[in-house]
Design a protein around this motif. Structure first.
Motif, PDB file in Angstrom:
ATOM      1  N   SER A 115       0.821  -1.216   0.000  1.00  0.00           N
ATOM      2  CA  SER A 115       0.000   0.000   0.000  1.00  0.00           C
ATOM      3  C   SER A 115       0.856   1.266   0.000  1.00  0.00           C
ATOM      4  O   SER A 115       0.550   2.232  -0.695  1.00  0.00           O
ATOM      5  N   LYS A 116       1.936   1.252   0.758  1.00  0.00           N
ATOM      6  CA  LYS A 116       2.803   2.419   0.849  1.00  0.00           C
ATOM      7  C   LYS A 116       3.468   2.697  -0.505  1.00  0.00           C
ATOM      8  O   LYS A 116       3.544   3.850  -0.944  1.00  0.00           O
ATOM      9  N   GLU A 117       3.925   1.658  -1.170  1.00  0.00           N
ATOM     10  CA  GLU A 117       4.560   1.817  -2.483  1.00  0.00           C
ATOM     11  C   GLU A 117       3.548   2.302  -3.521  1.00  0.00           C
ATOM     12  O   GLU A 117       3.872   3.132  -4.362  1.00  0.00           O
ATOM     13  N   ALA A 132       1.471   6.638  -6.922  1.00  0.00           N
ATOM     14  CA  ALA A 132       0.364   7.507  -7.315  1.00  0.00           C
ATOM     15  C   ALA A 132       0.743   8.979  -7.121  1.00  0.00           C
ATOM     16  O   ALA A 132       0.451   9.827  -7.973  1.00  0.00           O
ATOM     17  N   THR A 133       1.398   9.292  -6.011  1.00  0.00           N
ATOM     18  CA  THR A 133       1.838  10.658  -5.740  1.00  0.00           C
ATOM     19  C   THR A 133       2.862  11.110  -6.777  1.00  0.00           C
ATOM     20  O   THR A 133       2.794  12.228  -7.294  1.00  0.00           O
ATOM     21  N   THR A 134       3.790  10.225  -7.107  1.00  0.00           N
ATOM     22  CA  THR A 134       4.809  10.550  -8.115  1.00  0.00           C
ATOM     23  C   THR A 134       4.168  10.818  -9.462  1.00  0.00           C
ATOM     24  O   THR A 134       4.521  11.779 -10.148  1.00  0.00           O
ATOM     25  N   ARG A 135       3.205   9.999  -9.845  1.00  0.00           N
ATOM     26  CA  ARG A 135       2.492  10.201 -11.125  1.00  0.00           C
ATOM     27  C   ARG A 135       1.781  11.545 -11.133  1.00  0.00           C
ATOM     28  O   ARG A 135       1.788  12.268 -12.121  1.00  0.00           O
ATOM     29  N   GLU A 136       1.131  11.870 -10.021  1.00  0.00           N
ATOM     30  CA  GLU A 136       0.405  13.139  -9.917  1.00  0.00           C
ATOM     31  C   GLU A 136       1.366  14.321 -10.032  1.00  0.00           C
ATOM     32  O   GLU A 136       1.093  15.297 -10.746  1.00  0.00           O
ATOM     33  N   LEU A 137       2.498  14.235  -9.345  1.00  0.00           N
ATOM     34  CA  LEU A 137       3.487  15.312  -9.416  1.00  0.00           C
ATOM     35  C   LEU A 137       4.046  15.471 -10.830  1.00  0.00           C
ATOM     36  O   LEU A 137       4.243  16.592 -11.315  1.00  0.00           O
TER      37      LEU A 137
END
Length: 60
Positions: free
Chosen positions: A3-5, A10-15
């Motif tokens: 879940s953490k990965e 997802a955060t990296t993709r959004e950024l």
């Protein structure tokens, strides 16, 4: 993948998407500013042309 990965991915993709959008907007803004500068210069040339035509007409 835990879940953490998944959350980090997802955060990296959004950024990355946000960065791409900013780059696209910066390019559009740069083009808009260039167009405004060209329009301003065209208006200046038009006014100079009218002024010179008037001066020429007065001399004749």
């Amino acid at each position: 993948m835990n879940s953490k990965e998944q959350k980090r991915l997802a955060t990296t993709r959004e950024l990355m998407e946000n960065a791409k959008e900013q780059t696209d907007l910066s390019s559009e803004l740069e083009q808009d500013l260039e167009n405004v500068g060209l329009q301003r210069r065209m208006k200046q040339v038009e006014l100079e042309s009218k002024f010179l035509k008037n001066q020429n007409d007065e001399l004749l």
